[in-house]
Design a protein around this motif. Structure first.
Motif, PDB file in Angstrom:
ATOM      1  N   THR A   1      -4.588   1.179   1.915  1.00 53.88           N
ATOM      2  CA  THR A   1      -4.040   1.807   0.715  1.00 53.88           C
ATOM      3  C   THR A   1      -2.966   0.931   0.080  1.00 53.88           C
ATOM      4  OG1 THR A   1      -4.367   3.924   1.835  1.00 53.88           O
ATOM      5  CG2 THR A   1      -3.006   3.935  -0.162  1.00 53.88           C
ATOM      6  N   PRO A   2      -3.014   0.711  -1.243  1.00 56.08           N
ATOM      7  CA  PRO A   2      -1.933  -0.035  -1.894  1.00 56.08           C
ATOM      8  C   PRO A   2      -0.635   0.757  -1.873  1.00 56.08           C
ATOM      9  CG  PRO A   2      -3.478   0.801  -3.535  1.00 56.08           C
ATOM     10  CD  PRO A   2      -4.083   1.085  -2.192  1.00 56.08           C
ATOM     11  N   VAL A   3       0.481   0.033  -1.792  1.00 55.94           N
ATOM     12  CA  VAL A   3       1.798   0.655  -1.652  1.00 55.94           C
ATOM     13  C   VAL A   3       2.734   0.129  -2.735  1.00 55.94           C
ATOM     14  CG1 VAL A   3       3.790   1.009  -0.136  1.00 55.94           C
ATOM     15  CG2 VAL A   3       1.488   0.856   0.843  1.00 55.94           C
ATOM     16  N   VAL A   4       3.406   1.059  -3.402  1.00 59.16           N
ATOM     17  CA  VAL A   4       4.473   0.754  -4.358  1.00 59.16           C
ATOM     18  C   VAL A   4       5.777   1.235  -3.746  1.00 59.16           C
ATOM     19  CG1 VAL A   4       5.351   1.133  -6.708  1.00 59.16           C
ATOM     20  CG2 VAL A   4       2.880   1.132  -6.277  1.00 59.16           C
TER      21      VAL A   4
ATOM     22  N   VAL B   1       4.752  -5.767   3.056  1.00 61.55           N
ATOM     23  CA  VAL B   1       3.674  -4.785   2.978  1.00 61.55           C
ATOM     24  C   VAL B   1       3.377  -4.369   1.546  1.00 61.55           C
ATOM     25  CG1 VAL B   1       3.055  -2.399   3.595  1.00 61.55           C
ATOM     26  CG2 VAL B   1       4.082  -3.912   5.294  1.00 61.55           C
ATOM     27  N   VAL B   2       4.415  -4.250   0.717  1.00 57.85           N
ATOM     28  CA  VAL B   2       4.225  -3.642  -0.599  1.00 57.85           C
ATOM     29  C   VAL B   2       3.330  -4.493  -1.489  1.00 57.85           C
ATOM     30  CG1 VAL B   2       6.398  -2.371  -0.572  1.00 57.85           C
ATOM     31  CG2 VAL B   2       6.358  -4.682  -1.485  1.00 57.85           C
ATOM     32  N   ASP B   3       2.541  -3.805  -2.305  1.00 62.45           N
ATOM     33  CA  ASP B   3       1.735  -4.471  -3.318  1.00 62.45           C
ATOM     34  C   ASP B   3       2.513  -4.603  -4.624  1.00 62.45           C
ATOM     35  OD1 ASP B   3      -1.214  -4.551  -2.103  1.00 62.45           O
ATOM     36  OD2 ASP B   3      -0.251  -2.677  -1.519  1.00 62.45           O
ATOM     37  N   ALA B   4       3.477  -3.712  -4.834  1.00 63.72           N
ATOM     38  CA  ALA B   4       4.327  -3.792  -6.019  1.00 63.72           C
ATOM     39  C   ALA B   4       5.691  -3.217  -5.682  1.00 63.72           C
ATOM     40  CB  ALA B   4       3.710  -3.025  -7.187  1.00 63.72           C
ATOM     41  N   LEU B   5       6.734  -3.901  -6.118  1.00 64.49           N
ATOM     42  CA  LEU B   5       8.102  -3.411  -6.033  1.00 64.49           C
ATOM     43  C   LEU B   5       8.531  -2.993  -7.427  1.00 64.49           C
ATOM     44  CD1 LEU B   5      10.035  -5.881  -3.705  1.00 64.49           C
ATOM     45  CD2 LEU B   5      10.041  -3.398  -3.500  1.00 64.49           C
ATOM     46  N   ALA B   6       9.149  -1.818  -7.527  1.00 63.41           N
ATOM     47  CA  ALA B   6       9.622  -1.331  -8.817  1.00 63.41           C
ATOM     48  C   ALA B   6      11.101  -0.990  -8.716  1.00 63.41           C
ATOM     49  CB  ALA B   6       8.809  -0.111  -9.253  1.00 63.41           C
ATOM     50  N   PRO B   7      11.975  -2.001  -8.571  1.00 61.28           N
ATOM     51  CA  PRO B   7      13.412  -1.731  -8.467  1.00 61.28           C
ATOM     52  C   PRO B   7      13.935  -1.105  -9.751  1.00 61.28           C
ATOM     53  CG  PRO B   7      13.024  -4.063  -8.846  1.00 61.28           C
ATOM     54  CD  PRO B   7      11.678  -3.442  -8.590  1.00 61.28           C
ATOM     55  N   HIS B   8      15.044  -0.383  -9.642  1.00 56.39           N
ATOM     56  CA  HIS B   8      15.585   0.347 -10.784  1.00 56.39           C
ATOM     57  C   HIS B   8      16.580  -0.458 -11.607  1.00 56.39           C
ATOM     58  CE1 HIS B   8      13.467   3.834  -9.511  1.00 56.39           C
ATOM     59  NE2 HIS B   8      14.077   3.880  -8.352  1.00 56.39           N
ATOM     60  N   GLY B   9      16.732  -1.728 -11.288  1.00 57.16           N
ATOM     61  CA  GLY B   9      17.633  -2.555 -12.077  1.00 57.16           C
ATOM     62  C   GLY B   9      17.695  -3.960 -11.526  1.00 57.16           C
TER      63      GLY B   9
ATOM     64  N   TYR C   1       0.419   1.755 -11.535  1.00 60.63           N
ATOM     65  CA  TYR C   1      -0.607   2.477 -10.788  1.00 60.63           C
ATOM     66  C   TYR C   1      -2.008   2.043 -11.222  1.00 60.63           C
ATOM     67  CZ  TYR C   1       3.010   5.884  -9.390  1.00 60.63           C
ATOM     68  OH  TYR C   1       4.113   6.509  -8.872  1.00 60.63           O
ATOM     69  N   ARG C   2      -2.207   1.987 -12.537  1.00 56.22           N
ATOM     70  CA  ARG C   2      -3.521   1.626 -13.065  1.00 56.22           C
ATOM     71  C   ARG C   2      -3.923   0.234 -12.602  1.00 56.22           C
ATOM     72  NH1 ARG C   2      -2.621   2.111 -18.658  1.00 56.22           N
ATOM     73  NH2 ARG C   2      -2.807   4.366 -18.379  1.00 56.22           N
ATOM     74  N   ASP C   3      -2.970  -0.668 -12.590  1.00 60.12           N
ATOM     75  CA  ASP C   3      -3.268  -2.040 -12.185  1.00 60.12           C
ATOM     76  C   ASP C   3      -3.641  -2.104 -10.715  1.00 60.12           C
ATOM     77  OD1 ASP C   3      -3.266  -4.952 -12.668  1.00 60.12           O
ATOM     78  OD2 ASP C   3      -1.574  -4.936 -11.285  1.00 60.12           O
ATOM     79  N   LEU C   4      -2.876  -1.419  -9.843  1.00 63.47           N
ATOM     80  CA  LEU C   4      -3.122  -1.508  -8.405  1.00 63.47           C
ATOM     81  C   LEU C   4      -4.410  -0.805  -7.994  1.00 63.47           C
ATOM     82  CD1 LEU C   4       0.403  -1.015  -6.808  1.00 63.47           C
ATOM     83  CD2 LEU C   4      -0.900  -3.126  -7.048  1.00 63.47           C
ATOM     84  N   VAL C   5      -4.623   0.392  -8.491  1.00 64.32           N
ATOM     85  CA  VAL C   5      -5.819   1.134  -8.103  1.00 64.32           C
ATOM     86  C   VAL C   5      -7.057   0.488  -8.713  1.00 64.32           C
ATOM     87  CG1 VAL C   5      -6.986   3.371  -8.238  1.00 64.32           C
ATOM     88  CG2 VAL C   5      -4.533   3.270  -7.769  1.00 64.32           C
TER      89      VAL C   5
END
Length: 476
Positions: free
Chosen positions: A190-193, A235-243, A456-460
């Motif tokens: 499973t992809p992980v954000v 592990v993560v496929d994408a990191l989405a830091p808040h700043g 999400y759209r990109d990873l899935v």
């Protein structure tokens, strides 16, 4: 209650095209939800870290030898100081992650991970590892070893839980939350954000530095947190830091810049309209948890100086103490009394609508010692209130030129900024208008939700290397 809860609620409601499962790490499983569940939240599942020990489902097929090898690798990574050579640090991180996976598979195939981590064998291995790596430091006593392994066993309980079946896992935090994403990735690909509200590792350091646990226990627990936070970035496929602050911290600890996209926390400007006017009396407002990490002692001490300069000034502290936080709340009340501020500085308790608290302020203040990208700041700015904040996390990035940013734990600097604003109505009006404009330009909820939708759209859409079952999107 708090920023992470707001974020989860916004995310689930803001993406109604997805079905969601929420997994919450809890104390013992008796906790009850405090939020009205969104219509598209199909399941709420808890993993109690301090409840009854996980059941052994069937006789294990993994050998004890494999577990011992995994524990040896985990202890080596946890106990060794950081190697200055980047290559060796990376190898250490990979070995630690592999050790976690072996422990998960040991539990998944029926092994008693709780029993193994607290067994006499684990105790002997831990003491031997300490002597081998930290022989020149204080001895790891048997009592210290029992305490440390008990703490580690409880923290690693998500490894024994059944992995979630989902199209995507989005973890709200690094650290223990990421164990849920790891097991889903290992089992199903499973992809992980991951987003980080606050900097998990930094806050663990702050927490344990003030702990009364013996030094060897702190070394083992902090070592586990350090390696777990760094392994998560593998592990993560994408990191989405808040700043930008969070992003820099993540990159420093091994995150891949090619998989990192900043997504600011956002607010709905219609829910936080600009205030019409301001109270006639000088009022400073704080809204948030009554918690040591918010450093309300600095705020109260600053207000004592403000009151000496601005007659009639008031401090209104909105928010409640979390479970177990009564002692800190009482210490704030005592400090108010000791400084002769009773009646002028008031702990108001929880407020029904945050916007009401911001509208009752001339100035809004945040004196935290650690933050990510706090909602309280952008909410107050959306209401057109000038800010006085400490320079932690992404706070300066949020405030920009719409207020004053001062050093943390500096009550004199906090007081000086508050006095400047309270004594200058045109300055308050100018900065308040700039604050509202800044939120509209950069920090709206629509902007935040659309950024997550694209990720999400990109990873899935890309798929993964292993087959995944159909299932809901899931937030941790």
């Amino acid at each position: 209650m708090g920023g992470v809860s707001i974020w989860c609620d916004q995310l689930i409601r803001g993406l109604p095209e997805h079905d969601w499962e929420m997994v919450a790490l809890t104390v013992d499983g008796t906790e009850r939800p405090r939020w009205e569940p969104p219509a598209n939240l199909s399941r709420l599942r808890t993993i109690p870290l301090w409840g009854p020990r996980p059941d052994r489902r069937r006789p294990g097929r993994r050998s004890g030898r494999e577990f011992r090898e995994a524990l040896a690798a985990l202890l080596g990574a946890v106990l060794r100081p950081d190697d200055p050579e980047p290559g060796r640090k990376e190898v250490n991180r990979i070995r630690f992650l592999h050790a976690l996976r072996i422990m998960h598979e040991y539990a998944a195939e029926g092994g008693d991970l709780t029993g193994a981590l607290t067994s006499n064998t684990a105790l002997a291995m831990t003491r031997d590892a300490w002597r081998g790596v930290r022989a020149d430091e204080p001895e790891l006593t048997l009592a210290d070893c029992v305490t440390a392994l008990s703490l580690i066993e409880h923290m690693l309980r998500p490894l024994s839980a059944e992995p979630v079946r989902a199209d995507l896992v989005h973890s709200s935090m690094n650290g223990l939350c990421m164990l849920v994403g790891m097991t889903a990735k290992w089992r199903y690909g499973t992809p992980v954000v991951m987003s980080e509200h606050g900097m998990y590792l930094r806050e663990r350091y702050l927490d344990l530095l003030g702990s009364d646990e013996p030094y060897p226990v702190r070394v083992l627990v902090l070592g586990l947190h350090r390696q777990l936070a760094r392994a998560a970035y593998l592990v993560v496929d994408a990191l989405a830091p808040h700043g930008g602050y969070n992003r820099r911290w993540q990159l420093r600890n091994g995150a891949d810049p090619e998989r990192t996209w900043t997504v600011y926390n956002g607010v709905d400007p219609d829910e936080f309209p600009a205030a019409r006017g301001e109270p006639a009396e000088p009022v400073i407002v704080y809204l948030g948890r009554i918690d040591p990490i918010k450093d309300l002692h600095t705020l109260i001490r600053a207000f004592a100086l403000v009151r000496a300069e601005v007659p009639g000034a008031r401090l209104r502290i909105f928010g409640a103490a979390p479970a177990g936080g009564a002692e800190y709340r009482d210490s704030c009340q005592k400090l108010i009394a000791d400084l002769g501020l009773t009646g002028d500085a008031v702990l108001e308790g929880r407020v029904g609508m945050p916007v009401e608290a911001y509208h009752q302020a001339q100035v809004v203040v945040l004196t935290s010692i650690s933050e990510g990208f706090p909602y309280a700041v952008v909410e107050a700015m959306a209401c057109g209130r000038p800010m006085v904040c400490t320079n932690v996390g992404g706070v300066a990035e949020a405030v920009g030129d719409a207020g004053y940013v001062v050093p943390p734990r500096d009550h004199v600097a906090v007081a000086a900024a508050c006095v400047r604003l309270l004594q200058d109505a045109p300055l308050r009006a100018r900065l308040g208008a700039a604050a509202r404009d800044r939120v509209l330009a950069h920090f709206t909820l629509d902007q935040s939700i659309e950024a997550y939708r694209r990720i999400y759209r990109d990873l899935v859409g890309k798929g993964t290397t292993a087959p995944r079952p159909a299932g809901p999107v899931m937030a941790v």
